[in-house]
Design an enzyme around this catalytic site. Structure first.
Site, PDB file in Angstrom:
ATOM      1  N   GLU A   1     -10.426 -55.872  11.840  1.00 15.42           N
ATOM      2  CA  GLU A   1     -11.753 -56.482  11.710  1.00 15.42           C
ATOM      3  C   GLU A   1     -11.869 -57.746  12.557  1.00 15.42           C
ATOM      4  OE1 GLU A   1     -14.252 -55.158  10.660  1.00 15.42           O
ATOM      5  OE2 GLU A   1     -13.467 -53.510   9.478  1.00 15.42           O
TER       6      GLU A   1
ATOM      7  N   GLN B   1     -17.474 -58.328  17.848  1.00 21.31           N
ATOM      8  CA  GLN B   1     -18.120 -58.369  19.165  1.00 21.31           C
ATOM      9  C   GLN B   1     -17.262 -57.730  20.255  1.00 21.31           C
ATOM     10  OE1 GLN B   1     -21.516 -60.340  19.647  1.00 21.31           O
ATOM     11  NE2 GLN B   1     -21.229 -59.098  17.833  1.00 21.31           N
TER      12      GLN B   1
ATOM     13  N   LEU C   1      -8.695 -60.655  25.446  1.00 22.72           N
ATOM     14  CA  LEU C   1      -9.540 -60.102  24.380  1.00 22.72           C
ATOM     15  C   LEU C   1     -10.798 -60.939  24.162  1.00 22.72           C
ATOM     16  CD1 LEU C   1      -9.573 -57.708  22.479  1.00 22.72           C
ATOM     17  CD2 LEU C   1      -8.206 -58.994  20.847  1.00 22.72           C
TER      18      LEU C   1
ATOM     19  N   TYR D   1     -19.714 -60.643   7.048  1.00 23.98           N
ATOM     20  CA  TYR D   1     -19.442 -59.251   7.392  1.00 23.98           C
ATOM     21  C   TYR D   1     -17.987 -58.882   7.101  1.00 23.98           C
ATOM     22  CZ  TYR D   1     -17.556 -55.418   9.861  1.00 23.98           C
ATOM     23  OH  TYR D   1     -16.836 -54.293  10.116  1.00 23.98           O
TER      24      TYR D   1
ATOM     25  N   ASP E   1     -23.003 -54.794   9.566  1.00 21.94           N
ATOM     26  CA  ASP E   1     -22.725 -55.236  10.938  1.00 21.94           C
ATOM     27  C   ASP E   1     -23.914 -54.780  11.784  1.00 21.94           C
ATOM     28  OD1 ASP E   1     -22.335 -52.510  10.922  1.00 21.94           O
ATOM     29  OD2 ASP E   1     -20.952 -52.601  12.603  1.00 21.94           O
TER      30      ASP E   1
ATOM     31  N   CYS F   1     -26.453 -42.879  16.066  1.00 22.24           N
ATOM     32  CA  CYS F   1     -27.619 -43.760  15.967  1.00 22.24           C
ATOM     33  C   CYS F   1     -27.412 -44.969  16.878  1.00 22.24           C
ATOM     34  CB  CYS F   1     -27.811 -44.195  14.522  1.00 22.24           C
ATOM     35  SG  CYS F   1     -29.433 -44.906  14.169  1.00 22.24           S
TER      36      CYS F   1
ATOM     37  N   CYS G   1     -30.544 -37.904  17.693  1.00 22.05           N
ATOM     38  CA  CYS G   1     -31.052 -37.608  16.354  1.00 22.05           C
ATOM     39  C   CYS G   1     -30.825 -36.145  15.954  1.00 22.05           C
ATOM     40  CB  CYS G   1     -32.536 -37.954  16.270  1.00 22.05           C
ATOM     41  SG  CYS G   1     -32.878 -39.712  16.535  1.00 22.05           S
TER      42      CYS G   1
ATOM     43  N   CYS H   1     -27.861 -35.933  13.922  1.00 18.31           N
ATOM     44  CA  CYS H   1     -27.733 -36.917  12.845  1.00 18.31           C
ATOM     45  C   CYS H   1     -27.891 -36.283  11.469  1.00 18.31           C
ATOM     46  CB  CYS H   1     -28.777 -38.023  13.017  1.00 18.31           C
ATOM     47  SG  CYS H   1     -28.669 -39.292  11.724  1.00 18.31           S
TER      48      CYS H   1
ATOM     49  N   CYS I   1     -34.910 -40.144   7.710  1.00 19.93           N
ATOM     50  CA  CYS I   1     -35.075 -41.329   8.551  1.00 19.93           C
ATOM     51  C   CYS I   1     -36.562 -41.581   8.819  1.00 19.93           C
ATOM     52  CB  CYS I   1     -34.324 -41.137   9.867  1.00 19.93           C
ATOM     53  SG  CYS I   1     -34.515 -42.521  11.007  1.00 19.93           S
TER      54      CYS I   1
END
Length: 361
Positions: A45, A50, A88, A128, A146, A198, A205, A208, A214
DNA sequence: GAGACGTGGGG
DNA sequence: TCCCCAAGTCT
């Protein structure tokens, strides 16, 4: 809360989503079906903030091989961690990572706390990450949001609010959606859905599992969600780098950056400050030179894009006979064959590359 | 709350 | 080449 949001979606969404996840979800080094190692979950995590999955995979393997437990990581030096983190980006994460490992060992006997509140009190763990770790590592029905889940939820319920209000609304909705049974699978499924189906642009879609429920899809406006904010132009900055090399030993002058701010604690080649005005006047440039010498301009330049500004660096080089200069605060000499031991950010690797190309000719 | 904070890949 | 964006956090 959106009017079209119904509590019954909790059941619908999980029952639609989980079969898809178990079939198509990604195999990731830190992802196991049952009883994942909290240390692995936490480490992944921190790295994934990002940062793309493809990039993180290599670093994750390196870290767990070198430091198999949180005790091992806490026992490392910050410099070792910064070095392993090089390339990184967002280097404050490396500092927080080390500080967090130390705190878990010292304050929690090496066992990560299991509640969202306690996790959020640790360095580098925000809303998060605390929720994600609680859900994935400790099977808690935490409200994980997120950018992936935010986008999926915004489309599912056609949320028209713009961030950061959207983040809070999504958290409220996720708090209702997340099941008590296998919440970690549920949130990872939503993240995989956001990453694979998504997507921000050209979502698929037709593949999905949630397309039937949706609302953005029903309106034929999937890509219109979430509402985007226009980004302002970023400034351009300039700097001049001083490549100073000892004639005999070939050692190069380096320095460590301050422990706060951009590229904190990383190693760099000395330079003028980076500013928005180009460096033209020679006397102005060489006021910042580590020593008064006959500096030669190296052809070409380095362009680098940071998150909030563009940087263009010129390089000047000079040779010095002996180690005559008194090295200032953070400066030191390093032989090129030991560059691989230095915590260079990618920008500095670009500088080294352009210098090598020139000097080899 | 808005800005600082890296880098690499995809379209 | 250029723009967007990626499992955010900190101040």
């Amino acid at each position: 809360m959106p009017k079209l949001y119904h509590h019954s979606y909790r059941i619908d969404i999980a029952s639609l989503l989980l079969p898809w996840f178990y079939r198509y979800g990604r195999a990731l080094p830190w992802r196991v079906l049952n009883n994942p190692d909290p240390y692995h979950v936490w480490l992944s995590e921190m790295m994934l903030q990002q940062t793309t999955v493809a990039t993180v995979k290599k670093y994750f393997e390196t870290f767990i091989n070198r430091w198999p437990t949180v005790h091992d990581l806490a026992g490392a030096t910050l410099d070792q961690v910064l070095h392993a983190w090089q390339g990184l980006g967002y280097y404050a994460r490396a500092r927080n990572l080390h500080a967090c490992a130390v705190k878990v060992v010292q304050s929690y006997q090496g066992q990560f706390p299991t509640t969202v509140d306690a996790l959020e009190g640790l360095p580098g763990i925000g809303p998060y990450s605390a929720s994600a770790i609680a859900a994935i590592a400790f099977q808690q029905p935490a409200s994980v949001v997120d950018t992936n889940i935010e986008r999926v939820v915004a489309r599912l319920f056609a949320l028209t609010v713009s961030p950061p209000k959207l983040r809070q609304d999504a958290r409220t909705i996720m708090n209702d959606l997340v099941p008590t049974k296998r919440p970690g699978d549920f949130v990872q499924a939503l993240m995989d859905l956001g990453a694979m189906i998504c997507t921000p642009r050209q979502p698929t879609c037709l593949d999905c599992p949630l397309s039937q429920v949706c609302q953005a899809r029903q309106h034929g406006m999937v890509e219109a969600y979430p509402i985007k904010i226009a980004k302002s132009a970023i400034p351009k900055k300039y700097g001049v780098v001083f490549w100073l090399q000892q004639q005999e030993s070939k050692a190069v002058l380096l320095r460590r950056r301050p422990l706060k701010g951009l590229l904190a604690g990383m190693i760099e080649i000395p330079s003028t400050p980076w500013r928005t005005e180009a460096w033209v006047q020679h006397h102005e440039i060489f006021d910042y030179a580590p020593v008064k010498l006959n500096w030669h301009h190296i052809p070409g330049s380095i362009r680098h894009r940071f998150t909030h500004f563009d940087l263009e660096l010129q390089v000047v080089s000079a040779n010095i006979k002996d180690q005559h200069i008194t090295t200032l605060n953070q400066e030191f000499w390093c032989l090129p064959q030991y560059f691989n031991q230095q915590a260079f950010p990618t920008l500095m690797k670009k500088v080294i590359k352009i210098v090598n190309q020139t000097l080899l000719e």
